[in-house]
Design a protein around this motif. Structure first.
Motif, PDB file in Angstrom:
ATOM      1  N   ASN A 116      34.060  36.720  50.544  1.00  0.00           N
ATOM      2  CA  ASN A 116      32.993  36.340  51.619  1.00  0.00           C
ATOM      3  C   ASN A 116      34.090  35.876  52.902  1.00  0.00           C
ATOM      4  O   ASN A 116      33.424  36.038  53.930  1.00  0.00           O
ATOM      5  CB  ASN A 116      32.167  35.235  51.170  1.00  0.00           C
ATOM      6  N   HIS A 117      35.137  35.181  52.654  1.00  0.00           N
ATOM      7  CA  HIS A 117      35.883  34.677  53.578  1.00  0.00           C
ATOM      8  C   HIS A 117      36.873  35.725  53.980  1.00  0.00           C
ATOM      9  O   HIS A 117      37.740  35.619  55.085  1.00  0.00           O
ATOM     10  CB  HIS A 117      36.457  33.619  53.111  1.00  0.00           C
ATOM     11  N   GLY A 118      37.133  37.030  53.476  1.00  0.00           N
ATOM     12  CA  GLY A 118      37.715  37.969  53.747  1.00  0.00           C
ATOM     13  C   GLY A 118      39.186  37.867  53.276  1.00  0.00           C
ATOM     14  O   GLY A 118      40.256  38.383  53.612  1.00  0.00           O
ATOM     15  N   PHE A 119      39.435  36.807  52.301  1.00  0.00           N
ATOM     16  CA  PHE A 119      40.942  36.715  51.755  1.00  0.00           C
ATOM     17  C   PHE A 119      41.039  37.891  50.637  1.00  0.00           C
ATOM     18  O   PHE A 119      42.029  38.536  50.560  1.00  0.00           O
ATOM     19  CB  PHE A 119      40.950  35.560  51.083  1.00  0.00           C
ATOM     20  N   LEU A 120      39.780  38.582  50.062  1.00  0.00           N
ATOM     21  CA  LEU A 120      39.768  39.633  49.425  1.00  0.00           C
ATOM     22  C   LEU A 120      38.845  40.543  50.192  1.00  0.00           C
ATOM     23  O   LEU A 120      38.092  40.123  51.233  1.00  0.00           O
ATOM     24  CB  LEU A 120      39.025  39.214  48.014  1.00  0.00           C
ATOM     25  N   PRO A 121      39.129  41.838  49.817  1.00  0.00           N
ATOM     26  CA  PRO A 121      38.076  42.817  50.529  1.00  0.00           C
ATOM     27  C   PRO A 121      36.782  42.535  50.526  1.00  0.00           C
ATOM     28  O   PRO A 121      36.109  42.225  49.455  1.00  0.00           O
ATOM     29  CB  PRO A 121      38.250  44.267  49.757  1.00  0.00           C
ATOM     30  N   HIS A 122      35.969  42.483  51.610  1.00  0.00           N
ATOM     31  CA  HIS A 122      34.575  42.117  51.737  1.00  0.00           C
ATOM     32  C   HIS A 122      33.866  42.919  50.949  1.00  0.00           C
ATOM     33  O   HIS A 122      32.556  42.366  50.511  1.00  0.00           O
ATOM     34  CB  HIS A 122      34.288  42.057  53.249  1.00  0.00           C
ATOM     35  N   SER A 123      34.220  44.098  50.729  1.00  0.00           N
ATOM     36  CA  SER A 123      33.150  45.043  49.881  1.00  0.00           C
ATOM     37  C   SER A 123      33.243  44.849  48.426  1.00  0.00           C
ATOM     38  O   SER A 123      32.365  44.899  47.646  1.00  0.00           O
ATOM     39  CB  SER A 123      34.032  46.467  49.756  1.00  0.00           C
ATOM     40  N   GLY A 124      34.322  43.628  47.816  1.00  0.00           N
ATOM     41  CA  GLY A 124      34.558  43.446  46.377  1.00  0.00           C
ATOM     42  C   GLY A 124      34.905  44.620  45.615  1.00  0.00           C
ATOM     43  O   GLY A 124      34.977  44.331  44.574  1.00  0.00           O
ATOM     44  N   ARG A 125      35.409  45.752  46.378  1.00  0.00           N
ATOM     45  CA  ARG A 125      35.981  46.765  45.630  1.00  0.00           C
ATOM     46  C   ARG A 125      37.323  46.790  45.439  1.00  0.00           C
ATOM     47  O   ARG A 125      38.098  46.503  46.592  1.00  0.00           O
ATOM     48  CB  ARG A 125      35.399  48.177  46.130  1.00  0.00           C
ATOM     49  N   ASN A 126      38.004  47.764  44.502  1.00  0.00           N
ATOM     50  CA  ASN A 126      39.293  48.142  44.481  1.00  0.00           C
ATOM     51  C   ASN A 126      40.330  46.799  44.735  1.00  0.00           C
ATOM     52  O   ASN A 126      41.403  46.951  45.470  1.00  0.00           O
ATOM     53  CB  ASN A 126      39.565  49.167  45.648  1.00  0.00           C
ATOM     54  N   LEU A 127      39.993  46.017  43.879  1.00  0.00           N
ATOM     55  CA  LEU A 127      41.055  44.653  43.952  1.00  0.00           C
ATOM     56  C   LEU A 127      42.206  44.902  43.071  1.00  0.00           C
ATOM     57  O   LEU A 127      42.032  45.406  41.841  1.00  0.00           O
ATOM     58  CB  LEU A 127      40.228  43.400  43.174  1.00  0.00           C
ATOM     59  N   THR A 128      43.352  44.869  43.619  1.00  0.00           N
ATOM     60  CA  THR A 128      44.518  44.936  42.966  1.00  0.00           C
ATOM     61  C   THR A 128      45.127  43.784  42.775  1.00  0.00           C
ATOM     62  O   THR A 128      44.807  42.791  43.386  1.00  0.00           O
ATOM     63  CB  THR A 128      45.630  46.079  43.579  1.00  0.00           C
ATOM     64  N   MET A 129      46.253  43.529  41.687  1.00  0.00           N
ATOM     65  CA  MET A 129      46.927  42.655  41.782  1.00  0.00           C
ATOM     66  C   MET A 129      47.715  41.987  42.914  1.00  0.00           C
ATOM     67  O   MET A 129      47.664  40.849  42.951  1.00  0.00           O
ATOM     68  CB  MET A 129      47.899  42.752  40.528  1.00  0.00           C
ATOM     69  N   ASP A 130      48.099  42.922  43.733  1.00  0.00           N
ATOM     70  CA  ASP A 130      48.786  42.205  44.962  1.00  0.00           C
ATOM     71  C   ASP A 130      47.789  41.720  45.853  1.00  0.00           C
ATOM     72  O   ASP A 130      48.234  40.474  46.180  1.00  0.00           O
ATOM     73  CB  ASP A 130      49.337  43.448  45.652  1.00  0.00           C
ATOM     74  N   LYS A 131      46.633  42.165  45.822  1.00  0.00           N
ATOM     75  CA  LYS A 131      45.658  41.777  46.499  1.00  0.00           C
ATOM     76  C   LYS A 131      45.039  40.318  46.218  1.00  0.00           C
ATOM     77  O   LYS A 131      44.925  39.275  46.797  1.00  0.00           O
ATOM     78  CB  LYS A 131      44.596  42.646  46.888  1.00  0.00           C
ATOM     79  N   LEU A 132      45.071  40.088  44.816  1.00  0.00           N
ATOM     80  CA  LEU A 132      44.601  38.961  44.247  1.00  0.00           C
ATOM     81  C   LEU A 132      45.440  37.723  44.356  1.00  0.00           C
ATOM     82  O   LEU A 132      45.316  36.880  44.741  1.00  0.00           O
ATOM     83  CB  LEU A 132      44.338  39.291  42.684  1.00  0.00           C
ATOM     84  N   ILE A 133      46.942  38.227  44.144  1.00  0.00           N
ATOM     85  CA  ILE A 133      48.035  36.998  44.257  1.00  0.00           C
ATOM     86  C   ILE A 133      47.961  36.593  45.511  1.00  0.00           C
ATOM     87  O   ILE A 133      47.828  35.268  45.714  1.00  0.00           O
ATOM     88  CB  ILE A 133      49.241  37.684  43.715  1.00  0.00           C
ATOM     89  N   LYS A 134      47.787  37.296  46.634  1.00  0.00           N
ATOM     90  CA  LYS A 134      47.801  36.972  47.942  1.00  0.00           C
ATOM     91  C   LYS A 134      46.591  36.045  48.168  1.00  0.00           C
ATOM     92  O   LYS A 134      46.747  34.982  48.919  1.00  0.00           O
ATOM     93  CB  LYS A 134      47.948  38.012  48.975  1.00  0.00           C
ATOM     94  N   ALA A 135      45.351  36.537  47.807  1.00  0.00           N
ATOM     95  CA  ALA A 135      44.176  36.007  48.110  1.00  0.00           C
ATOM     96  C   ALA A 135      44.215  34.579  47.535  1.00  0.00           C
ATOM     97  O   ALA A 135      43.555  33.627  48.191  1.00  0.00           O
ATOM     98  CB  ALA A 135      43.039  36.846  47.861  1.00  0.00           C
ATOM     99  N   PHE A 136      44.345  34.472  46.204  1.00  0.00           N
ATOM    100  CA  PHE A 136      44.276  32.994  45.642  1.00  0.00           C
ATOM    101  C   PHE A 136      45.168  32.343  46.193  1.00  0.00           C
ATOM    102  O   PHE A 136      45.006  30.920  46.099  1.00  0.00           O
ATOM    103  CB  PHE A 136      44.544  33.577  44.249  1.00  0.00           C
ATOM    104  N   LYS A 137      46.689  32.631  46.390  1.00  0.00           N
ATOM    105  CA  LYS A 137      47.637  31.794  46.875  1.00  0.00           C
ATOM    106  C   LYS A 137      46.915  31.052  48.126  1.00  0.00           C
ATOM    107  O   LYS A 137      47.097  29.962  48.548  1.00  0.00           O
ATOM    108  CB  LYS A 137      48.854  32.312  47.119  1.00  0.00           C
ATOM    109  N   GLU A 138      46.688  31.931  49.171  1.00  0.00           N
ATOM    110  CA  GLU A 138      46.243  31.528  50.598  1.00  0.00           C
ATOM    111  C   GLU A 138      44.894  30.891  50.587  1.00  0.00           C
ATOM    112  O   GLU A 138      44.665  29.967  51.450  1.00  0.00           O
ATOM    113  CB  GLU A 138      46.231  32.831  51.508  1.00  0.00           C
ATOM    114  N   GLY A 139      43.980  31.218  49.699  1.00  0.00           N
ATOM    115  CA  GLY A 139      42.712  30.872  49.737  1.00  0.00           C
ATOM    116  C   GLY A 139      42.566  29.393  49.079  1.00  0.00           C
ATOM    117  O   GLY A 139      41.833  28.640  49.742  1.00  0.00           O
ATOM    118  N   VAL A 140      42.935  29.365  47.856  1.00  0.00           N
ATOM    119  CA  VAL A 140      42.807  28.093  47.119  1.00  0.00           C
ATOM    120  C   VAL A 140      44.249  27.596  46.392  1.00  0.00           C
ATOM    121  O   VAL A 140      44.225  26.667  45.778  1.00  0.00           O
ATOM    122  CB  VAL A 140      41.743  28.442  46.035  1.00  0.00           C
TER     123      VAL A 140
END
Ligand code: HEM
Ligand SMILES: *[C@@H]1O[C@H](CO)[C@@H](O)[C@H](O)[C@H]1NC(C)=O
Ligand SMILES: *[C@@H]1O[C@H](CO)[C@@H](O)[C@H](O)[C@H]1NC(C)=O
Ligand SMILES: *[C@@H]1O[C@H](CO)[C@@H](O)[C@H](O)[C@H]1NC(C)=O
Length: 260
Positions: free
Chosen positions: A53-77
């Motif tokens: 919802n905040h756009g740390f991950l794709p707003h679509s909620g689709r095609n989540l890869t490990m690279d995207k997850l690692i960056k989003a969780f680090k920056e977001g929380v």
């Protein structure tokens, strides 16, 4: 596939670390929050949904890869890469394509594997037909166990989770929670009180958690920000150990026919 966190718990000594003052990390993305559109997908995890919802991950909620997850969780929380790799690795198994290196958030609805389980804090059990959407009734039942507390200690979180799970088990004739799924449930509570409290000490602010679950939005406007000291596999494992040590006596913790 054995992934019980208890196997990891055994590998770590309990961490007792100091906590630091929050230094005000750069957090511009919180301004970009918007709810999911009709074509976006979401999950039963309030944190993955909020990151989308905040756009740390794709707003679509689709095609989540490990690279995207690692960056989003680090920056977001401020969750460390080791913990994201562990949980993200489980999540990839929800993709029906064998050995997929990505997943869509709604794949995580799959019941009892690899993560989704009965006795959620805010979702009804799959038995009742919707294990995906926030349930005001289920959440209300959990929150009632925290009545009178502004701050959620490790002991309170452990007791409330276990008693909530037990109460849910009494209304679902197919209720099931084996050791792996119990590990998932404990990890979720551990991460929750780490990110809205302290990764070593818990003590999460209840009003932040209430707002996070209901809105799937990080409560920045209420004074929350990611902590300076990250939560990671070491802190989460120690936190799970403390939650286990605080389990209330006489309350069952495993349910359904367990394999030998
Ligand atoms: C890659 C990382 C993560 C993955 C793949 C993941 C996945 C999931 C899944 C599949 C569930 C549903 C379990 C169920 O209740 O049946 C869940 C629940 C949950 N997650 Fe996450 N999660 C991740 C990180 C986090 C983080 C960092 C937090 C910290 C706030 C968090 C908080 C929760 C909570 C509190 C629940 C329980 C919701 C409930 O019981 O209603 N998760 N997660
Ligand atoms: C993205 O996800 C869709 C399903 O949501 C899938 O069909 C497609 O192959 C994925 N694309 C990539 C590049 O992984
Ligand atoms: C998936 O990975 C396993 C273990 O690495 C391997 O044995 C198997 O052949 C792979 N399956 C596919 C469909 O790629
Ligand atoms: C995990 O987090 C703790 C507390 O924030 C930190 O002291 C430790 O260095 C981190 N561990 C790793 C492996 O990053």
């Amino acid at each position: 596939m054995k992934h019980s966190i208890s196997t990891i718990v055994a590998a770590f000594a309990f961490a007792t670390s100091t906590s630091y003052a929050m230094p005000g990390l750069l957090y511009p993305e919180h301004h970009t929050w918007s709810p999911p559109t009709d074509s976006d997908v979401r999950s039963p995890c309030p944190c993955l949904n909020s990151l989308s919802n905040h756009g740390f991950l794709p707003h679509s909620g689709r095609n989540l890869t490990m690279d995207k997850l690692i960056k989003a969780f680090k920056e977001g929380v401020n969750l460390g890469p080791d913990a994201t790799t562990f949980a993200g690795g489980l999540a990839m198994k929800s993709n029906p394509i064998p050995n997929a290196t990505w997943f869509d958030l709604d794949m995580l609805d799959q019941h009892n594997f690899p993560i989704e389980h009965d006795g959620s804090l805010s979702r009804a059990d799959a038995y009742f037909g919707n294990n995906h959407d926030f349930s005001p009734e289920v959440w209300g039942a959990y929150m009632a166990r925290l009545e009178g507390h502004e701050i959620i200690s490790i002991e309170l979180a452990s007791k409330a989770r276990a008693e909530h799970v037990y109460a849910q088990s009494l209304i679902n004739p197919e209720f099931f929670l084996n050791e792996d799924l119990l590990g998932d449930s404990l990890l979720e509570t551990a991460l929750l009180i780490s990110i809205f409290g302290d990764p070593a000490l818990g003590n999460a602010k209840k009003s932040w958690i209430e707002s996070f679950f209901r809105n799937e939005r990080f409560p920045v406007s209420e004074g929350w920000e990611p902590r300076a000291d990250e939560a990671n596999l070491t802190t989460a494992t120690a936190m799970i150990g403390k939650l286990q040590a605080s389990l209330p006596e006489g309350v069952p913790i495993l349910f359904g026919n367990q394999p030998e």
